[in-house]
Structures are given as structure tokens and as C-alpha cells.
Design a protein around this motif. Structure first.
Motif, mmCIF file in Angstrom:
data_model
loop_
_atom_site.group_PDB
_atom_site.id
_atom_site.type_symbol
_atom_site.label_atom_id
_atom_site.label_comp_id
_atom_site.label_asym_id
_atom_site.label_seq_id
_atom_site.Cartn_x
_atom_site.Cartn_y
_atom_site.Cartn_z
ATOM 1 N N LEU A 1 0.848 -1.156 -0.010
ATOM 2 C CA LEU A 1 0.165 0.039 0.045
ATOM 3 C C LEU A 1 0.937 1.303 0.045
ATOM 4 C CD1 LEU A 1 -2.923 1.546 0.513
ATOM 5 C CD2 LEU A 1 -2.325 1.174 2.729
ATOM 6 N N VAL B 1 1.048 7.619 -0.706
ATOM 7 C CA VAL B 1 0.585 7.132 0.340
ATOM 8 C C VAL B 1 1.234 6.664 1.644
ATOM 9 C CG1 VAL B 1 -0.807 4.914 0.921
ATOM 10 C CG2 VAL B 1 -1.077 5.752 -1.214
ATOM 11 N N GLY B 2 0.726 7.027 2.496
ATOM 12 C CA GLY B 2 1.313 7.019 3.951
ATOM 13 C C GLY B 2 0.282 7.000 4.941
ATOM 14 N N VAL B 3 0.050 7.761 5.861
ATOM 15 C CA VAL B 3 -1.221 7.920 6.610
ATOM 16 C C VAL B 3 -2.477 8.139 5.879
ATOM 17 C CG1 VAL B 3 -2.180 9.363 8.367
ATOM 18 C CG2 VAL B 3 -0.033 8.514 8.700
ATOM 19 N N ARG C 1 6.850 1.424 -0.835
ATOM 20 C CA ARG C 1 7.952 1.790 0.182
ATOM 21 C C ARG C 1 7.800 0.932 1.485
ATOM 22 N NH1 ARG C 1 7.658 6.889 3.952
ATOM 23 N NH2 ARG C 1 5.439 7.185 3.193
ATOM 24 N N THR D 1 7.047 -4.777 3.607
ATOM 25 C CA THR D 1 7.228 -6.329 4.331
ATOM 26 C C THR D 1 7.442 -7.235 3.497
ATOM 27 O OG1 THR D 1 6.875 -5.162 6.147
ATOM 28 C CG2 THR D 1 7.343 -7.299 6.629
ATOM 29 N N LEU E 1 7.929 0.707 15.901
ATOM 30 C CA LEU E 1 7.788 0.244 14.502
ATOM 31 C C LEU E 1 5.895 -0.215 14.790
ATOM 32 C CD1 LEU E 1 7.634 -0.152 11.648
ATOM 33 C CD2 LEU E 1 8.709 -2.399 12.039
ATOM 34 N N THR F 1 3.721 2.116 14.367
ATOM 35 C CA THR F 1 3.888 2.966 13.357
ATOM 36 C C THR F 1 3.149 2.363 12.331
ATOM 37 O OG1 THR F 1 5.801 3.972 13.912
ATOM 38 C CG2 THR F 1 5.332 3.997 11.747
ATOM 39 N N GLU G 1 0.954 -0.448 9.759
ATOM 40 C CA GLU G 1 -0.422 -0.515 9.688
ATOM 41 C C GLU G 1 -1.465 0.631 10.329
ATOM 42 O OE1 GLU G 1 -2.376 -4.362 10.574
ATOM 43 O OE2 GLU G 1 -0.521 -5.294 9.697
ATOM 44 N N GLY G 2 -0.483 1.794 10.107
ATOM 45 C CA GLY G 2 -1.276 3.238 10.364
ATOM 46 C C GLY G 2 -0.704 3.533 11.792
ATOM 47 N N PRO G 3 0.029 4.685 11.773
ATOM 48 C CA PRO G 3 0.616 5.128 13.127
ATOM 49 C C PRO G 3 -0.487 5.666 14.113
ATOM 50 C CG PRO G 3 1.542 6.346 11.266
ATOM 51 C CD PRO G 3 0.304 5.363 10.793
HETATM 52 C C1 LIG Z 1 9.602 -1.642 8.599
HETATM 53 C C2 LIG Z 1 8.332 -1.028 8.186
HETATM 54 C C3 LIG Z 1 7.576 -1.944 7.648
HETATM 55 C C4 LIG Z 1 6.198 -1.810 6.633
HETATM 56 N N1 LIG Z 1 5.534 -2.715 6.081
HETATM 57 C C5 LIG Z 1 4.641 -2.289 5.447
HETATM 58 C C6 LIG Z 1 4.086 -3.224 4.468
HETATM 59 O O1 LIG Z 1 4.270 -4.295 4.514
HETATM 60 N N2 LIG Z 1 3.283 -2.611 3.418
HETATM 61 C C7 LIG Z 1 2.816 -1.497 3.453
HETATM 62 O O2 LIG Z 1 1.968 -0.986 2.578
HETATM 63 N N3 LIG Z 1 3.445 -0.471 4.412
HETATM 64 C C8 LIG Z 1 4.254 -0.838 5.095
HETATM 65 N N4 LIG Z 1 4.909 0.106 6.048
HETATM 66 C C9 LIG Z 1 4.592 1.476 5.965
HETATM 67 C C10 LIG Z 1 3.838 1.921 7.179
HETATM 68 O O3 LIG Z 1 2.694 1.358 7.288
HETATM 69 C C11 LIG Z 1 3.722 3.457 7.045
HETATM 70 O O4 LIG Z 1 5.110 3.902 7.332
HETATM 71 C C12 LIG Z 1 2.761 4.138 7.866
HETATM 72 O O5 LIG Z 1 1.414 3.915 7.682
HETATM 73 C C13 LIG Z 1 2.926 5.775 8.178
HETATM 74 O O6 LIG Z 1 3.202 6.035 6.920
HETATM 75 P P1 LIG Z 1 4.321 7.295 6.605
HETATM 76 O O7 LIG Z 1 5.648 6.529 7.066
HETATM 77 O O8 LIG Z 1 4.276 7.779 5.133
HETATM 78 O O9 LIG Z 1 4.062 8.539 7.725
HETATM 79 P P2 LIG Z 1 3.220 9.829 7.230
HETATM 80 O O10 LIG Z 1 2.102 9.560 6.323
HETATM 81 O O11 LIG Z 1 4.385 10.737 6.699
HETATM 82 O O12 LIG Z 1 2.859 10.378 8.678
HETATM 83 C C14 LIG Z 1 3.894 10.786 9.764
HETATM 84 C C15 LIG Z 1 3.246 11.571 11.036
HETATM 85 O O13 LIG Z 1 2.682 12.439 10.551
HETATM 86 C C16 LIG Z 1 1.657 12.616 11.510
HETATM 87 N N5 LIG Z 1 0.165 12.587 10.644
HETATM 88 C C17 LIG Z 1 0.242 12.310 9.362
HETATM 89 N N6 LIG Z 1 -1.027 12.204 8.804
HETATM 90 C C18 LIG Z 1 -1.784 12.896 9.884
HETATM 91 C C19 LIG Z 1 -3.190 13.170 10.027
HETATM 92 N N7 LIG Z 1 -4.086 12.928 9.235
HETATM 93 N N8 LIG Z 1 -3.781 13.628 11.410
HETATM 94 C C20 LIG Z 1 -2.717 13.749 12.379
HETATM 95 N N9 LIG Z 1 -1.465 13.530 12.141
HETATM 96 C C21 LIG Z 1 -1.095 12.992 11.107
HETATM 97 C C22 LIG Z 1 1.410 11.360 12.414
HETATM 98 O O14 LIG Z 1 2.197 11.895 13.560
HETATM 99 C C23 LIG Z 1 2.509 10.493 11.485
HETATM 100 O O15 LIG Z 1 2.811 9.290 12.354
HETATM 101 C C24 LIG Z 1 5.853 -0.050 6.896
HETATM 102 C C25 LIG Z 1 6.849 0.429 7.527
HETATM 103 C C26 LIG Z 1 7.800 0.265 8.044
HETATM 104 C C27 LIG Z 1 8.677 1.215 8.636
#
Ligand SMILES: Cc1cc2nc3c(=O)[nH]c(=O)nc-3n(C[C@H](O)[C@H](O)[C@H](O)COP(=O)(O)OP(=O)(O)OC[C@H]3O[C@@H](n4cnc5c(N)ncnc54)[C@H](O)[C@@H]3O)c2cc1C
Length: 745
Positions: free
Chosen positions: A162, A169-171, A200, A203, A490, A493, A495-497
Motif C-alpha cells: 500500500l 500514500v502513507g497515513v 515503500r 514487508t 515500529l 507505526t 499498519e497506520g501510526p
Molecule cells: C519496517 C516497516 C514495515 C512496513 N511494512 C509495510 C508493508 O508491508 N506494507 C505497506 O503498505 N506499508 C508498510 N509500512 C509502511 C507503514 O505502514 C507506514 O510507514 C505508516 O502507515 C505511516 O506512513 P508514513 O511513514 O508515510 O507516515 P506519514 O504519513 O508521513 O505520517 C507521519 C506522521 O505525521 C502525522 N500525521 C500524518 N497524517 C496525519 C493526520 N491525518 N492527522 C494527524 N497526524 C498526522 C503522524 O504523527 C504520523 O505518524 C511499513 C513501514 C515500516 C517502517
């Protein structure tokens, strides 16, 4: 009963809780297949996984042969197949939430990277499991089962893609850069799709051969977004990408892959329809990830609980042996107790332990809840399909069920003699009413467990590390506590922080049906308090009442400038109230689990000698946790309820007048009457017509009198919580442990 209570109050904890106790608390005593699975997962965790960690296996970012050697262990022990139904090559029928929760807990007891490695395969398959077509399930789930001897097929190892490179895509899961287009569509043939996706932090990407990827349409002939199944052998580019230089979970593989592949349209997860020449996926990517994450996040929450509970024994061992040098001789307190002679060290360990218990209780309760919900959800889907209801029409019908569920709760909250039994039975027997009730709670439990277990859990892991002194931050720390501290971050963080969970809670915790059940839980805590006051259930009930008051208030109140308080953009209000709720839910579930142990423990003769001591210790631990939860809830609610009002005048005279004339005076009138009991305070207040808070001399409290009273009552409810901590601390100095951990350091 009294005699039993008497014995319990004097009994002390003999050993650290074993499997019999856990099976009872987490309600799987009668599930022998789970006992076996726990043993098998433990064997892998404390054997090959622990040896790999101790041997420095975490010191590389790459997916090494040593790490890959864990996969056959997962397969042979049944860990891999546990996710599958018997018809797919699994061995456990029915819902698997509790099953997977227990596996994650056992693996994360030693190393959560290993747990993640195993679970990410399930996550990769989960879109197919939750929303796949029967054909997709038949193909991929069956192929994920470990190959039997002589069976030379390639086993499916899946990954879930995702998250995308920044700024996508992140949060925010809607900002998809991954695209799907029609590559070829011959008249009468199945369309062929071109899928371009960069991931990005994906896993399992070092070895996965199937990926479920979220993509958006880049073609007028495809509607919206979807998830697509990609296979390693599909024509085009399958680039695993570079390994992520992560500081955590190094036993799992994480890469930034690049895909540019052609796949048949039947790979759209859940299938599609063709309408007016347009491919319409049956499920958008967000519908699928919602169905997936609401289950898998519970399992993640339990990984952090395992870490906290796994820290107890190494810390006790460390503390007791710390002062054995010098002149201390066996038998002296210095020699036998070491750091355990110091109250603070004991109290902090109790805080770690209580958090671990409460978070495990919450996580396992959530897993069981989803097990029950899963079958009802299937019934609901079937019912909607039979009635041909989709979209708004389905939503409307389900809203009716929500109203009926509310009606049922109203009936059951009346005394038995005053109920309309016929209607009650009718509503009770409607699976959709039951579904509505469970669903409203599940929508809270899942984010609450992910948020609190991992977020607060990570903070408490730091406490655990600090109790090991310098050793805590070395690779040699028994129990790998330093690595577990980082790993917990982690879990908070991926599966959605935390922000994602708080956002979800801010929507689901105000659902009327959830709140109606929460009201009943308050009454339940009051009932428990009358039988088992030592658990702190009374304190918790008052804290729950305070939260309830606050959540109702903020939904209609405005701030000093007339702006609405409860609003999705007002995270300063919604997020802390979500946090406060988590504290309550965790402490509540811990109490319920201890009540269960107390009630059913006598059925197990193996526990005969130790039960009273365990229950007595856990009762004190509940009290400790409840007091902490009450403190957090009181602080958060008070900040929000008072914090958005403007102080009338901040000059010394008015401030002095305000405080002296009302609050202090009222407190003076309260305190002599309180006599350690909140009820006494309440009586004093009720009977005193000229009570300053009633007269309302301070405009700041206008309309908030009930809140101020509840808050004062909550403080009174803390009576005895520190005595409980002292008792539990003493138990820590006496409890028997093993000579050494059962896994290497
Ligand atoms: C080791 C590891 C394994 C992973 N495995 C997978 C996987 O298998 N598949 C996959 O798809 N992803 C995977 N991920 C990704 C992980 O799910 C994302 O890193 C996580 O969902 C956060 O996205 P981001 O890092 O882009 O944070 P961002 O979207 O940049 O957010 C950073 C921070 O900003 C703040 N923030 C952002 N948006 C908001 C909001 N709307 N309201 C309030 N605060 C906000 C929060 O404090 C948040 O923690 C993995 C990540 C890691 C580090």
C-alpha cells in the motif's frame, strides 16, 4: 465467600503466571488445538529465533540465508498454515483472529521481527481472504499452504503493498501514485491490465512471490481504485528494490519495490463488472484495506504486550542478583533482594507489568471479539445479498438494525421483571442486531488496542529498559529488552501510526450504540466493585462516568470563541479523548480477566495451591492500573472541559477571590465530610443547599458542576491504590522465578 476472600487477601504470588492461568484469562482453556499451537510457536521463538537474535542476526538490513532459514521453521511448526482453513491446507476451522494473536504474542515474546515476518505473509493474503473471489481464494490461499514432502509446487509467500514513496500514500491512504490501465482489451476477451506501482517499506519483499498492490485508475475504462494481485512471473518488471535501512524488526525483510507488470483483469481483488464498457472493481482499495486492517491491527497490538510481559522475569532476575558482590552473604537482604530492596525499582516494574497485563487483556479480548463478529458478518453479507441490497440501501437497512440494537439495550437495562420479554427475545435472536452491537464495539476495540498497546506500550518499554541500567541498552541485555523498546516503535507505526487510530476512534467512539454499551459497562464495573473492591472497579466506573460526561459535553459544546469543540479537524479535542478511552478499555478488560480467573480457576486442580495468591496479586495489579487510568482520564478530561473556556479575569484580585471564595472554601467543606469515601462527599454535596459549587459563585464552573463533582469523587476513589502497590511490591520480592530465562541472550 468471606472465608475465601480472607484467604485471598493473605495469599501471595508463588510463581509467575503460567499457561493454565493465561488460558483461563484469555479464554482458550477448552481449545486444545490452540494449546498445541502456542507450544509450537514458543518452540520456534525460544529456539531458532532466539538463537538467531543472540547470534547477531539482527545486525544486517539484507534478507540473509540465516533469516530465510526461519521460514521452514514457521512452516513445519504450523505457524504458516494456521491462517488457512482446513480446505485450504490449514488445520483450524473457523475464525482465526485469536489463533493469529496467540502466534504473534509467542513470537514477539522473543523477537517481533520474526513475528512480523510470519504475519506479513498473512497480511499479503488478507485482501484475498477478506474480499477475494472464490477462484482467487482457491488459488492463492491453497498455494500458501506449506508444501508436503514430495510436493514440488512453489509455495506462495505474499506481501502487501500500500505505502508508496513520499509524497504519496502513507497515513493518507487515498493519495495513490500506483496506477492501473487497460493494456489490451480484445472484443469478447478478458481485459489485460498494465499495473505500475512503487512501494515503500514493503514487508516480506525480499522473498515474496505474490503481492497485493493498491492502485488507482489511470484510464477512463477503469472506475476508481482497487487492489490487484501481482505474481513474480508476470510479464514486465518485478524489482524487489533496495532493503530498508531500518533500526527495528531486522528479522523481517523490508524493501522499496518497483513493479510494472501486465496482468489479466481477473487479478482485481474481489472481481469486477463491466458496465457500459467500463471495468468497475467490486471493491475499492480503501474498502479492502478497511476490512483487512480492522483485524490485523489487533495482532500488532499484542506484539507490544508480549514484550512488556516478557520483560518481567529478566528484570526480577537482574534486580535480585545485582548486589551479590562484595561482602553480602547468602541469606542477607542485600544478597537475596539486591535492587529489590528499593521501593522505586519495584514500583516501576509493577507499572510495566500492569501495562503488559492490561494491554494483553485488551488485545486478546479484541481478537475474540472479531472471532465472534466474523461469522455474524458473513450472515450479514448473505442477508444483504439475498435482499439484493448494496450501497445506500444496505446502509439504510443496517441503520434500522442499529436502532433495534439500541432498543434491545434499553430493554435489558431495565430490571428483569419490567422487561418486554417477547420483544427482547425477538431482538436477541436477530443475528443482525447482534452484528450491529458487536460491530460498534469492534470499531472501537481494534484502533484502541493498536493505539494504546503499542503507543503507551512503547513508552513503558523504555521504563523496562531503564530498570536494567546500562545493560538495558546493550545487545546482551537478557530478554533483548533494548531491541524490544525500539521494535515497539515500529508496532506503533506500521499498519497506520497512532494518528490513524486516533482518527478512527474519534469517529467510532461517539457511535450511539457503542456509548449505550459503554453505559452498561459502567454499571457492570459498579457491580464488580461491590464484590471485589480491591480491583479498583469502583475507581474505574467513576473514571468511565467522567469520560462519558466529557464526551457527551464536547459534542455539543463550543469553545470560548463559539467554535465547535468536537470536529474532525479539532484533533486537540478528539485525539486526547480517544487516548483516555483506551486507558479505560484496557483497565476494564484486565479486571474482567481477573474476575474470570477467580471464578473459573478452581475448576483447574493444577492451580489449586497457587490460585489464591495469583488472584490476590492480580487484584492489586488491577488496582494499580485502574488508578493510573483514572489519573490519565481525569487529567485529559479536565484539560478539555476547562481548557477551552476563557478565564474571567486573570488579575490577582479576581483570581484570589475566585479561588478563595469558591474552590478552596468548597474543598474545605468537602474534605472533612469525605472521610475517604466518594459517596460521603456526594452526600455532603447533595444535602448542602448552600454548597458553593451549587450556588455557582464562579462563572467558570457554570454548567460544569456535575463534572467538578465527578472529578472530586474520582480523587476520593483512589483510596487504597498505593496500599495495593505496596502489597504487590512485596509480592515481587517473594515470587519464585527460574534460575535463567528459557531462551538465550
Ligand atoms: C519496517 C516497516 C514495515 C512496513 N511494512 C509495510 C508493508 O508491508 N506494507 C505497506 O503498505 N506499508 C508498510 N509500512 C509502511 C507503514 O505502514 C507506514 O510507514 C505508516 O502507515 C505511516 O506512513 P508514513 O511513514 O508515510 O507516515 P506519514 O504519513 O508521513 O505520517 C507521519 C506522521 O505525521 C502525522 N500525521 C500524518 N497524517 C496525519 C493526520 N491525518 N492527522 C494527524 N497526524 C498526522 C503522524 O504523527 C504520523 O505518524 C511499513 C513501514 C515500516 C517502517
Amino acid at each position: 465467600m468471606e472465608a475465601l476472600a480472607e484467604t485471598k487477601s493473605h495469599a501471595s504470588l508463588q510463581t509467575l503466571p503460567g499457561d493454565d492461568v493465561r488460558q483461563m484469562m484469555w479464554r482458550f482453556t477448552d481449545r486444545y488445538e490452540l494449546h498445541m499451537l502456542v507450544q509450537a510457536a514458543r518452540h520456534v521463538a525460544r529456539g531458532p529465533v532466539a538463537r538467531l537474535v543472540a547470534g547477531g542476526g539482527r545486525n544486517s538490513h539484507e534478507w540473509t540465508a540465516d533469516k530465510a532459514a526461519l521460514l521452514p521453521h514457521f512452516d513445519e511448526s504450523g505457524i504458516t498454515a494456521a491462517f488457512l482453513d482446513p480446505a485450504q491446507g490449514g488445520f483450524i476451522a473457523g475464525p482465526k483472529n485469536l489463533v493469529l494473536a496467540l502466534i504473534a504474542f509467542e513470537l514477539a515474546w522473543v523477537d517481533a521481527g520474526a513475528a512480523t515476518c510470519s504475519l506479513a505473509g498473512n497480511l499479503g493474503l488478507a485482501p484475498i481472504h477478506e474480499r477475494g473471489t472464490p477462484e482467487q481464494r482457491a488459488k492463492y490461499m491453497v498455494a500458501a499452504a506449506p508444501a508436503k514432502p514430495g510436493d514440488h509446487r512453489k509455495q506462495v509467500r505474499a506481501a502487501f503493498a500500500l505505502t508508496e514513496p513520499i509524497p504519496f500514500v502513507g497515513v493518507e491512504t487515498g493519495m495513490l501514485a500506483g496506477k492501473v490501465r487497460v493494456a489490451e482489451w480484445k472484443e469478447g476477451d478478458e481485459p489485460v491490465l498494465q499495473v505500475d506501482k512503487r512501494g515503500r517499506f514493503i514487508t516480506n519483499m525480499g522473498f515474496a512471490n505474490v503481492v497485493t498492490a493498491a492502485v488507482d485508475s489511470d484510464d477512463k475504462r477503469i472506475e476508481g481504485s482497487c487492489m490487484v494481485i501481482l505474481e513474480e512471473d508476470d510479464p514486465g518488471l518485478w524489482d524487489r528494490g533496495t532493503p530498508t535501512k531500518k533500526l527495528v524488526h531486522q528479522l523481517s525483510s523490508t524493501n522499496d519495490p518497483v513493479f510494472s507488470l501486465r496482468v489479466p483483469a481477473r487479478r482485481i481483488v474481489g472481481g469486477y463488472a463491466v458496465r457500459d464498457g467500463v471495468i468497475v472493481p467490486n471493491y475499492s482499495h480503501s474498502e479492502i484495506i478497511e476490512a483487512v486492517f480492522r483485524r490485523t491491527r489487533v495482532t500488532v497490538g499484542l506484539m507490544t504486550s508480549a514484550k512488556l510481559l516478557s520483560a518481567v522475569e529478566p528484570i526480577i532476575l537482574y534486580q535480585r542478583r545485582r548486589f551479590r558482590g562484595g561482602e553480602g552473604a547468602p541469606g542477607t537482604p542485600r544478597f537475596e533482594l539486591g535492587i529489590q530492596q528499593k521501593e522505586d525499582a519495584l514500583h516501576r516494574l509493577l507499572d510495566v507489568w500492569a501495562t503488559g497485563e492490561a494491554s494483553a487483556s485488551l488485545g486478546f479480548a479484541a481478537a475474540r471479539w472479531f472471532d465472534e463478529l466474523d461469522s455474524l458478518e458473513k450472515e450479514k453479507d448473505q442477508w444483504l445479498a439475498e435482499k439484493k441490497l448494496t450501497g445506500r440501501a444496505a446502509f439504510k437497512e443496517l441503520s434500522k438494525k442499529q436502532d433495534e440494537a439500541l432498543e434491545l439495550l434499553k430493554i435489558t437495562s431495565r430490571p428483569v421483571g419490567e422487561r418486554e420479554h417477547k420483544r427482547e427475545e425477538e431482538l436477541q435472536s436477530d443475528p443482525l442486531v447482534r452484528f450491529a452491537m458487536l460491530d460498534s464495539v469492534a470499531n472501537v476495540l481494534c484502533p484502541a488496542c493498536k493505539l494504546w498497546n503499542t503507543g503507551h506500550g512503547a513508552n513503558m518499554m523504555r521504563e523496562a529498559v531503564s530498570l536494567m541500567g546500562g545493560y538495558g541498552i546493550t545487545e546482551d541485555c537478557p530478554g533483548f529488552l533494548g531491541q524490544k523498546w525500539m521494535d515497539a516503535q515500529l508496532e506503533a507505526t506500521y499498519e497506520g501510526p497512532e494518528a490513524v487510530q486516533r482518527l478512527q476512534l474519534s469517529l467510532t467512539m461517539t457511535n450511539e450504540l457503542f456509548l449505550a454499551q459503554f453505559e452498561q459497562w459502567i454499571a457492570e464495573m459498579r457491580r464488580i466493585a461491590s464484590d471485589r473492591p480491591g480491583t479498583g472497579a469502583c475507581t474505574l466506573a467513576t473514571a468511565m462516568q467522567l469520560w462519558m460526561w466529557a464526551i457527551k459535553r464536547v459534542q455539543t459544546a463550543t469553545d470560548a470563541d463559539g467554535d465547535r469543540l468536537y470536529h474532525k479537524s479539532r484533533q486537540g479535542v478528539t485525539f486526547p479523548l480517544a487516548d483516555a478511552l483506551c486507558w479505560l478499555l484496557a483497565a476494564r478488560q484486565f479486571i474482567l480477566d481477573v474476575v474470570e480467573l477467580d471464578g473459573k480457576g478452581t475448576e483447574n486442580s493444577a492451580l489449586a495451591e497457587s490460585l489464591a495468591g495469583t488472584v490476590s496479586f492480580f487484584t492489586d495489579l488491577c488496582h494499580i492500573q485502574t488508578a493510573r487510568a483514572a489519573g490519565e482520564v481525569g487529567r485529559i478530561c479536565a484539560e478539555i472541559i476547562h481548557g477551552y473556556n476563557r478565564h474571567p479575569a486573570w488579575d490577582e484580585a479576581s483570581c484570589h477571590a475566585c479561588y478563595c471564595a469558591s474552590e478552596l472554601e468548597s474543598l474545605e467543606s468537602i474534605i472533612p465530610g469525605i472521610e475517604g469515601s466518594a459517596r460521603a462527599y456526594s452526600d455532603v454535596y447533595e444535602s448542602n443547599e448552600s454548597h458553593p459549587l451549587k450556588a455557582g459563585p464562579c462563572v467558570r464552573f457554570a454548567g460544569l458542576e456535575a463534572f467538578v463533582r465527578l472529578r472530586a469523587k474520582l480523587d476520593g476513589c483512589l483510596t487504597g491504590c498505593r496500599l495495593a502497590k505496596d502489597r504487590a511490591a512485596e509480592a515481587l520480592t517473594k515470587v519464585m522465578t527460574r534460575e535463567a530465562l528459557d531462551y538465550p541472550a
